[in-house]
Motif scaffolding. Structure first.
Motif, PDB file in Angstrom:
ATOM      1  N   TRP A 163       0.819  -1.202   0.000  1.00 40.22           N
ATOM      2  CA  TRP A 163       0.000   0.000   0.000  1.00 40.22           C
ATOM      3  C   TRP A 163       0.855   1.254   0.000  1.00 40.22           C
ATOM      4  O   TRP A 163       1.974   1.264   0.498  1.00 40.22           O
ATOM      5  CB  TRP A 163      -0.913   0.020   1.228  1.00 40.22           C
ATOM      6  CG  TRP A 163      -1.967  -1.030   1.228  1.00 40.22           C
ATOM      7  CD1 TRP A 163      -1.886  -2.270   1.804  1.00 40.22           C
ATOM      8  CD2 TRP A 163      -3.252  -0.958   0.610  1.00 40.22           C
ATOM      9  NE1 TRP A 163      -3.042  -2.963   1.589  1.00 40.22           N
ATOM     10  CE2 TRP A 163      -3.904  -2.175   0.854  1.00 40.22           C
ATOM     11  CE3 TRP A 163      -3.915   0.024  -0.116  1.00 40.22           C
ATOM     12  CZ2 TRP A 163      -5.192  -2.440   0.394  1.00 40.22           C
ATOM     13  CZ3 TRP A 163      -5.198  -0.232  -0.578  1.00 40.22           C
ATOM     14  CH2 TRP A 163      -5.822  -1.451  -0.315  1.00 40.22           C
ATOM     15  N   ALA A 179      -7.541  -0.481  -4.841  1.00 33.72           N
ATOM     16  CA  ALA A 179      -6.866  -1.724  -4.479  1.00 33.72           C
ATOM     17  C   ALA A 179      -6.848  -2.643  -5.687  1.00 33.72           C
ATOM     18  O   ALA A 179      -7.787  -2.635  -6.500  1.00 33.72           O
ATOM     19  CB  ALA A 179      -7.572  -2.405  -3.309  1.00 33.72           C
ATOM     20  N   VAL A 194      -5.077   1.236   6.596  1.00 34.49           N
ATOM     21  CA  VAL A 194      -4.081   1.939   5.795  1.00 34.49           C
ATOM     22  C   VAL A 194      -4.195   3.447   6.001  1.00 34.49           C
ATOM     23  O   VAL A 194      -3.186   4.154   6.156  1.00 34.49           O
ATOM     24  CB  VAL A 194      -4.238   1.574   4.310  1.00 34.49           C
ATOM     25  CG1 VAL A 194      -3.250   2.368   3.460  1.00 34.49           C
ATOM     26  CG2 VAL A 194      -4.027   0.079   4.104  1.00 34.49           C
TER      27      VAL A 194
END
Length: 448
Positions: free
Chosen positions: A180, A319, A331
């Motif tokens: 991420w 994503a 996140v």
């Protein structure tokens, strides 16, 4: 220091670097070559100044070696790469990169240096692994100032998002395993998001309330207006962490939006402009491609509402595959860890106290400050794992860890009477010479 030993050409330079890293963790009021030289027992600051400005030392390679060390420690963990900038107030534009610009650290627009930092954040570890000094466009184009500050020819003007993408690319190539990327509103541009997607990472970036997104029907909305389509019962209260006053809880909601940052989007548009034959077939193929591009991964708008004030923050997220709201919340919450890291490096390792003016000096001072911060971060992570077997004790905080290191590892600061008196005399003599030089310079400028 064993990790970066091969980056030095002389043993004396390597020993001075080790002293500097240790000195940054000592108990001193401020951290610069003068105060650290006195605390380390040096007769003057010249040894440290030589290390920062002229010593033969590959600081770029040393930075990569430290990233490899951190990558090995974080292997197997769920890592988020977080980017943010911070500024240091300056008194002159002669400092490399200094100019009138905005910085949240100084609370507005002022004369300051701004640097973009990249941090690797896991569940137990947060550490800055790279940095890039931002050169304003006018500063980067000023050949005279560049030459005086020693800025390399290959370093030109780059926007903060471009610097961020370059650092993320370098971190992944050096061995950091991350899934991420997270950033604030400065890093929500399409070019950066497209680059992050091409690297195979998902992202969560903050956006303004007036930022426009496209819903599933192809209609453009401001984020604050689109989120009004969420019914009151669809807001979900979720815990995002623990603080000294208890758990932190916010209300969360999300809506699907169309992605606008598919990496090959521009290439497809150029191909469509050049192909004029079989228009009907091409239109059908383009529609299918657009549907596939929109369906590749998960693109959503996430809103976070404060449970008491009702203030809403907005985030654009993507994503590679299916993703749960809880994952995106985690996140987004980790992005704030870089602010804690800034406090750590500024308060305990002197990131903003170097008083350096040239390119080499800035790069090396910031690098040694990050060295010291890596020592703290990795040691704290190791102690955190051991503290789980100590019931009734919370993991040691960074101030407690530094007290521990100062008591059993770091050498005590030199404070004997003769040494202090010599340094007082040296400072007064140096300041007298500097004052005379400044006065002479002003007199020369005042003459017709």
């Amino acid at each position: 220091m064993a990790t970066v030993a091969g980056c030095f050409t002389r043993r004396e330079t390597r020993a001075t670097a080790a002293e500097l890293v240790a000195g940054l963790l000592l108990e001193v009021d401020t951290r610069n070559c003068w105060t650290l030289g006195q605390a380390l027992g040096h007769p003057g600051p010249h040894r440290l100044q030589h290390l920062l400005s002229r010593a033969r030392f590959d600081h770029d390679r040393a930075g990569k070696e430290i990233v490899r060390l951190v990558a090995g420690e974080l292997a197997g963990q769920d890592v988020v790469l977080v980017v943010d900038e911070t500024g240091d107030a300056k008194s002159s534009t002669e400092c490399v990169g200094a100019g009138r610009q905005y910085s949240g650290a100084i609370g507005g627009v002022g004369l300051c240096q701004v640097a973009v930092h990249l941090a690797a954040v896991s569940a137990t570890t947060k550490v800055i692994i790279d940095r890039a000094l931002y050169l304003p466009a006018d500063w980067a184009a000023d050949e005279e100032r560049r030459e005086v500050a020693g800025v390399p020819e290959e370093v030109g003007f780059a926007t903060k998002p471009q610097q961020a993408l370059s650092m993320v690319t370098g971190a992944l190539a050096t061995g950091i395993e991350a899934r991420w990327f997270a950033g604030d509103e400065v890093y929500c541009g399409r070019e950066l998001r497209r680059g992050i997607r091409s690297l195979g990472l998902g992202y969560t970036v903050g956006i303004a309330a007036t930022y426009q997104v496209t819903d599933g029907g192809g209609r453009r909305w401001e984020a604050r207006k689109l989120i009004n389509k969420v019914r009151p019962e669809q807001w979900m209260r979720r815990q995002t962490g623990h603080g000294t006053k208890g758990t932190r809880e916010y209300d969360w909601a999300w809506l699907d939006v169309r992605p606008d940052d598919t990496p090959d989007e521009n290439e497809n548009e150029n191909e469509n402009e050049n192909e004029n034959e079989n228009e009907n077939e091409n239109e059908n193929e383009n529609e299918n491609e657009n549907e596939n591009a929109a369906g590749a991964g998960t693109s959503v708008l996430v809103a976070r509402r404060h449970r008491y004030t009702g203030e809403v923050s907005y985030f654009r997220c993507w994503a590679p595959g299916d993703v749960a709201l809880a994952t995106l919340m985690e996140v987004i919450s980790r992005r704030w860890r870089i602010e804690e890291t800034f406090q750590l490096t500024k308060g305990f390792t002197g990131l903003d106290q170097g008083q350096v003016t040239c390119w080499n000096s800035w790069m090396r001072w910031s690098l040694f400050s990050l060295f010291a911060a890596v020592v703290l971060a990795l040691t704290a992570a190791a102690i955190h794992e051991g503290s789980e077997r100590q019931p009734g004790l919370v993991p040691p905080t960074c101030p407690e860890l530094i007290r521990l290191l100062r008591a059993i590892v770091l050498p005590p600061a030199a404070r004997d009477r003769d040494h202090v008196l010599r340094w007082i005399a040296w400072r007064r003599r140096h300041q007298a010479v500097a004052t005379a030089c400044h006065q002479q310079r002003h007199r020369c400028h005042d003459q017709p």
